[in-house]
Scaffold this motif. Structure first.
Motif, PDB file in Angstrom:
ATOM      1  N   GLY B 109     -26.065  35.325  11.436  1.00 24.56           N
ATOM      2  CA  GLY B 109     -25.282  36.962  11.652  1.00 24.56           C
ATOM      3  C   GLY B 109     -26.341  36.936  12.790  1.00 24.56           C
ATOM      4  O   GLY B 109     -27.005  36.902  13.176  1.00 24.56           O
ATOM      5  N   GLY B 110     -26.603  38.542  12.648  1.00 28.70           N
ATOM      6  CA  GLY B 110     -26.663  38.763  14.301  1.00 28.70           C
ATOM      7  C   GLY B 110     -28.107  39.758  13.456  1.00 28.70           C
ATOM      8  O   GLY B 110     -28.263  39.432  12.375  1.00 28.70           O
ATOM      9  N   ASP B 111     -28.322  40.754  13.745  1.00 30.66           N
ATOM     10  CA  ASP B 111     -29.969  40.803  14.182  1.00 30.66           C
ATOM     11  C   ASP B 111     -29.391  42.144  12.548  1.00 30.66           C
ATOM     12  O   ASP B 111     -30.658  42.597  11.889  1.00 30.66           O
ATOM     13  CB  ASP B 111     -30.727  41.781  15.177  1.00 30.66           C
ATOM     14  N   GLY B 112     -28.602  42.839  13.320  1.00 36.71           N
ATOM     15  CA  GLY B 112     -28.154  43.626  12.015  1.00 36.71           C
ATOM     16  C   GLY B 112     -27.866  43.202  10.733  1.00 36.71           C
ATOM     17  O   GLY B 112     -27.643  43.963   9.615  1.00 36.71           O
ATOM     18  N   ALA B 113     -26.893  42.362  10.703  1.00 38.39           N
ATOM     19  CA  ALA B 113     -26.517  41.606   9.691  1.00 38.39           C
ATOM     20  C   ALA B 113     -28.007  40.796   8.461  1.00 38.39           C
ATOM     21  O   ALA B 113     -28.348  41.018   8.061  1.00 38.39           O
ATOM     22  CB  ALA B 113     -25.848  40.727   9.669  1.00 38.39           C
ATOM     23  N   CYS B 136     -30.470  33.807  12.568  1.00 40.44           N
ATOM     24  CA  CYS B 136     -30.357  35.307  13.409  1.00 40.44           C
ATOM     25  C   CYS B 136     -29.879  35.340  14.473  1.00 40.44           C
ATOM     26  O   CYS B 136     -31.431  34.694  15.397  1.00 40.44           O
ATOM     27  CB  CYS B 136     -31.836  36.232  13.267  1.00 40.44           C
ATOM     28  N   LEU B 137     -29.012  36.192  15.053  1.00 42.33           N
ATOM     29  CA  LEU B 137     -28.873  36.073  16.757  1.00 42.33           C
ATOM     30  C   LEU B 137     -29.327  37.659  17.003  1.00 42.33           C
ATOM     31  O   LEU B 137     -29.140  38.279  16.807  1.00 42.33           O
ATOM     32  CB  LEU B 137     -26.778  35.726  16.652  1.00 42.33           C
ATOM     33  N   ASP B 138     -30.378  37.322  17.118  1.00 45.39           N
ATOM     34  CA  ASP B 138     -31.034  38.491  17.756  1.00 45.39           C
ATOM     35  C   ASP B 138     -30.239  39.277  18.924  1.00 45.39           C
ATOM     36  O   ASP B 138     -31.397  39.235  19.876  1.00 45.39           O
ATOM     37  CB  ASP B 138     -32.518  38.269  17.299  1.00 45.39           C
ATOM     38  N   ASN B 139     -29.701  40.538  19.082  1.00 43.24           N
ATOM     39  CA  ASN B 139     -29.771  40.783  20.687  1.00 43.24           C
ATOM     40  C   ASN B 139     -30.195  42.069  20.208  1.00 43.24           C
ATOM     41  O   ASN B 139     -29.770  43.423  21.501  1.00 43.24           O
ATOM     42  CB  ASN B 139     -28.285  41.332  20.811  1.00 43.24           C
ATOM     43  N   GLU B 140     -30.844  42.673  19.174  1.00 39.02           N
ATOM     44  CA  GLU B 140     -31.559  44.009  18.686  1.00 39.02           C
ATOM     45  C   GLU B 140     -31.189  45.190  19.286  1.00 39.02           C
ATOM     46  O   GLU B 140     -31.112  45.972  19.785  1.00 39.02           O
ATOM     47  CB  GLU B 140     -33.029  44.109  20.497  1.00 39.02           C
ATOM     48  N   ALA B 141     -29.802  45.213  18.656  1.00 38.64           N
ATOM     49  CA  ALA B 141     -29.185  46.514  18.491  1.00 38.64           C
ATOM     50  C   ALA B 141     -27.574  45.374  17.405  1.00 38.64           C
ATOM     51  O   ALA B 141     -27.440  44.242  17.560  1.00 38.64           O
ATOM     52  CB  ALA B 141     -28.587  47.359  19.328  1.00 38.64           C
ATOM     53  N   TYR B 142     -26.993  46.561  17.093  1.00 36.49           N
ATOM     54  CA  TYR B 142     -25.630  46.571  16.634  1.00 36.49           C
ATOM     55  C   TYR B 142     -24.592  46.275  17.229  1.00 36.49           C
ATOM     56  O   TYR B 142     -24.609  48.088  17.984  1.00 36.49           O
ATOM     57  CB  TYR B 142     -25.341  47.147  15.682  1.00 36.49           C
ATOM     58  N   MET B 143     -24.239  45.120  18.505  1.00 36.15           N
ATOM     59  CA  MET B 143     -23.696  45.335  19.932  1.00 36.15           C
ATOM     60  C   MET B 143     -21.813  45.889  19.233  1.00 36.15           C
ATOM     61  O   MET B 143     -21.707  46.474  20.361  1.00 36.15           O
ATOM     62  CB  MET B 143     -24.491  44.191  20.806  1.00 36.15           C
ATOM     63  N   ASN B 144     -21.076  44.954  18.170  1.00 40.18           N
ATOM     64  CA  ASN B 144     -20.492  44.624  18.434  1.00 40.18           C
ATOM     65  C   ASN B 144     -19.480  46.311  17.940  1.00 40.18           C
ATOM     66  O   ASN B 144     -18.868  46.622  18.202  1.00 40.18           O
ATOM     67  CB  ASN B 144     -20.258  43.865  17.003  1.00 40.18           C
TER      68      ASN B 144
HETATM   69 MG   LIG Z   1     -27.062  42.547  16.784  1.00 39.24          MG
END
Ligand SMILES: [Mg+2]
Ligand SMILES: Cc1ncc(C[n+]2csc(CCOP(=O)(O)OP(=O)(O)O)c2C)c(N)n1
Ligand code: SF4
Lengths: 395, 308
Positions: B109-113, B136-144
């Motif tokens: 999941g992303g960082d938000g998830a 955790c795939l952390d791109n440091e925001a809700y990118m989607n």
């Molecule tokens: Mg993210």
């Protein structure tokens, strides 16, 4: 397979249901406590702890996760069970809907209870009505035997390759979950004959990689919805067959719509769930007083048995429909709305009078039933059939 | 991370379990992380994925990029879904319903998830000790959904819901330390990694999957779109994050810390931050403050690794 033996027992309905789940040899149980469902999963925890059932008992941290665990478990082709009520159902509703949309077979014992607020642990149908349109198969049971039998019926329906839908066995909280009733158990041989091993065709497995739960653009979402509609409608004959075969094996026959003394009836009272038994008693009493009243009980709620329902009531003068929930700001109770639309434009359609009663466990006694029926008849005769009446409202 | 004195080309499995043709942005290091992790884990893997960029770029019905069994269910529940997959498989194998096989169960999941909406399910799954790996795939925001802040967005970053303005520095809270939260569950394996260090990432994924019980891997996944950097510089920025000490790479195996990589010379945090669009409003004073906060955490990890 579990060793829980056959025979007739006086037993709490929740325990009988848990025993049925064990006899069905489930693989995964996701459990989270909420009254009045809790005895079911507590007993399953015992059965697993004692080694009577070889299954994974997953004590999740929320109902949202209970339903998510069930989705994962069903997706790998494991036989899957959970149980909840009220706020638990509300919390898991997001995933509850996804379970049906992803065609993931599983069985839930849904011990019906009112929704907050005000907080109440007692029984009515406001929880199940919240997920009316989720795409699950829903049926209602009326007594302990039906609750026990319903578990086997539900697995059989759910896992049928032509169905592949989650099934909720609805039972009235406390009124049924906490009652001690006589229940006739079936034996392992019968279960083996009735309930084949669950074999899911496209289960998640490295040897056959599939993708589940893809997203849809507008070009394809409509078709995906249509496939759900076709899926649940097409499940109908399998549902009936599952009950018919159970009847042939056990002598206990279940139908989507049950009728009692309706053949020569002028009018009928309509119920869903455990109130059906009281309704029958009151109908008997009223018959002696010369009222030509019958009882129609809705067992299968989704897919709604339109034809059977129409067949059972067309030609009657009026129907008094007892709801256990309100759809606020509408015609009244969800059951009455369903029936009104089923009858609209039909030849010889009876007039529908709607009562809502028994909210959050408020008792509906025989006397109340009698009042509802006779008062309802008066309303029908005088043409006061719009909307609904909240029976027993104080103040 | 392995340390060699002689360098030679490293071999990576050519099999692609994440098929080409997906719809990620140019230069997306998040999808690179997915690709590399799958190479490390191999075919006998079942994955549950949260809603987010990686799900959306890979699975437009009726197409799929996944060459492993893959399930997407909802945003917050991949760790609960994978709990179900693992439990179901375990029961069926034990009962002889299906043949025994070692399968890697992975939730992603992303960082938000992970740090926000799915925190409860993740904590539950780690605590119950299912045999699975959470990534955790952390791109440091809700990118989607268009670069909204999460609790994993660093202090000072401007996002669409933590915009910088006359009265705002942008994100005014500190990045939630997910790896430490995972460590607090006393699981056998926790690690941080970054796609700019591909072999370290793959080794960690492999090691995590080999553990019995729950494992947690936190991957800094550079997102050029959300960070407002040129797509061709994604790998460079991952390196800058690590070399500046902003994102220390480390492992915690059965509670024991070890730093995976110690930058020979620590580069100034300013070099990492100043050219990113999301930080461009920051003053030198702000950058200095961020550097101090980063160094504190970095030194803490160093001390723990040295068995202090
Ligand atoms: Mg993210
Ligand atoms: C319950 C719920 N709330 C909100 C959303 C909308 N949503 C979908 S993806 C997403 C953001 C994902 O962010 P992250 O987990 O960091 O993954 P990324 O896209 O950055 O890789 C949001 C808010 C949703 N799908 N479900
Ligand atoms: S928005 Fe970022 S994480 Fe999402 S696909 Fe584009 S580059 Fe990758």
């Amino acid at each position: 397979m579990s060793e829980i033996g056959k025979g007739r027992k006086g037993i709490e309905v929740s325990i009988a249901m848990a025993d049925a789940v064990a006899q069905a040899d489930v693989d995964v149980i996701a459990a989270y406590p909420i009254t009045p469902q809790t005895h079911i999963v507590e007993h399953l925890a015992d059965i697993v702890a004692n080694g009577e059932l070889d299954a994974e008992f997953v004590p999740v941290e929320s109902e949202h996760s209970a339903m998510s665990v069930c989705c994962g478990s069903a997706a790998v082709g494991a036989r899957t069970f959970t149980s909840t009520s009220s706020q638990g159902l509300a919390l898991m509703s997001e995933i509850f809907i996804i379970a049906a949309a992803m065609r993931l077979p599983m069985v839930m014992a849904l011990a019906n209870r009112s929704l907050s607020s005000p907080l109440s642990i007692w029984n009515d149908h406001t929880d199940v009505m919240m997920v009316r349109d989720a795409g699950w198969i829903h049926f209602f049971v009326e007594n302990g035997q039906e609750a026990y039998d319903g578990i086997f019926n539900a697995f059989r329906m759910s896992e049928d390759p032509g169905v592949m839908l989650p099934v909720a066995v609805n039972l009235d909280g406390f009124i049924m979950t906490h009652m001690v009733e006589p229940v006739e158990y079936v034996d392992g041989e019968l279960i083996k004959k009735y309930l084949p091993e669950f074999k899911m065709k496209n289960a998640l497995h490295p040897d056959n990689p599939v993708s589940m739960g893809c997203f849809a653009m507008p070009e394809i979402y409509t078709e995906a919805q249509m496939s759900r509609e076709v899926g649940i409608k097409d499940a109908y004959p399998t549902i009936v067959k599952a009950w018919d075969e159970w009847g042939a094996l056990t002598g206990r026959h279940y139908k989507p719509i049950e009728t009692y003394r309706t053949d020569d009836a002028d009018y009928c009272i309509i119920t869903m769930g455990s109130f059906g038994e009281t309704a029958m008693e009151v109908a008997d009493m009223l018959r002696e007083e010369g009222e030509k009243v019958g009882v129609v009980k809705i067992r299968l709620w989704r897919p709604f048995p339109m034809e059977e329902f129409r067949k059972s009531v067309l030609g009657k003068k009026y129907l008094i429909v007892l709801d256990r929930a309100i759809s606020f700001g509408s015609q009244g109770g969800p059951v009455a709305m369903e029936l009104r639309s089923a009858l609209y434009g039909q030849k010889d359609a009876p007039v529908v009078v709607n009562y809502v009663a028994g909210l959050a466990g408020r008792d509906v006694s025989r006397k109340d039933f009698r009042n509802i029926i006779l008062e309802g008849k008066k309303k029908a005769v005088s043409g006061h059939t719009d909307g609904f009446t909240l029976y027993g409202l104080r103040g | 991370m392995d340390k060699y004195s002689v360098y030679s080309a490293r071999l990576v499995d050519q099999t692609e379990y994440m098929a080409p043709g997906h719809r990620a942005c140019q230069g997306c290091a998040e999808v690179l992380a997915v690709r590399l992790i799958l190479k490390a884990l191999g075919r006998d893997t079942i994955m549950a994925m949260s809603t987010g960029c990686m799900e959306i770029i890979s699975s437009p019905l009726p197409l799929t990029s996944w060459r492993i069994p893959w399930i997407h269910n909802a945003f917050e529940n991949s760790s609960a879904v994978v709990s179900g997959c693992e439990s179901g498989m375990k029961a069926m194998m034990r009962k002889g319903r299906i043949p025994q096989k070692k399968i890697n169960f992975v939730a992603m999941g992303g960082d938000g998830a992970t740090a926000d909406i799915g925190m409860g399910p993740l904590s539950g799954a780690l605590e119950r000790g299912h045999d699975f790996l959470y990534v955790c795939l952390d791109n440091e925001a809700y990118m989607n959904t268009g670069i909204q802040r999460s609790s994993s967005t660093p202090y000072g970053a401007s996002t669409t819901t933590s915009p910088a303005g006359k009265k705002s520095i942008g994100q005014h809270t500190q990045k939630k330390n997910m790896a430490q939260i995972a460590v607090a569950h006393n699981i056998p394996y926790v690690a941080t990694a970054c796609t700019s260090y591909p072999f370290d990432l793959m080794e960690k994924a492999k090691r995590a999957a080999e553990m019995n019980g729950a494992a947690y891997l936190h991957v800094l996944s550079v997102c050029p779109t959300g960070w407002r950097i040129p797509p061709e510089e994604a790998i460079k920025y991952g390196r800058l994050a690590v070399e500046s000490g902003m994102f220390p790479l480390y492992e915690v195996v059965n509670g024991k810390y070890s730093l995976s990589y110690k930058p020979p010379v620590m580069i100034p945090v300013k070099e990492y931050l100043a050219a990113q669009g999301r930080y461009r409003h920051l003053t030198d004073t702000d950058l200095h403050k961020i550097e101090e906060m980063a160094m504190q955490e970095y030194q803490r990890i160093v001390r723990l690794s040295e068995g202090d």
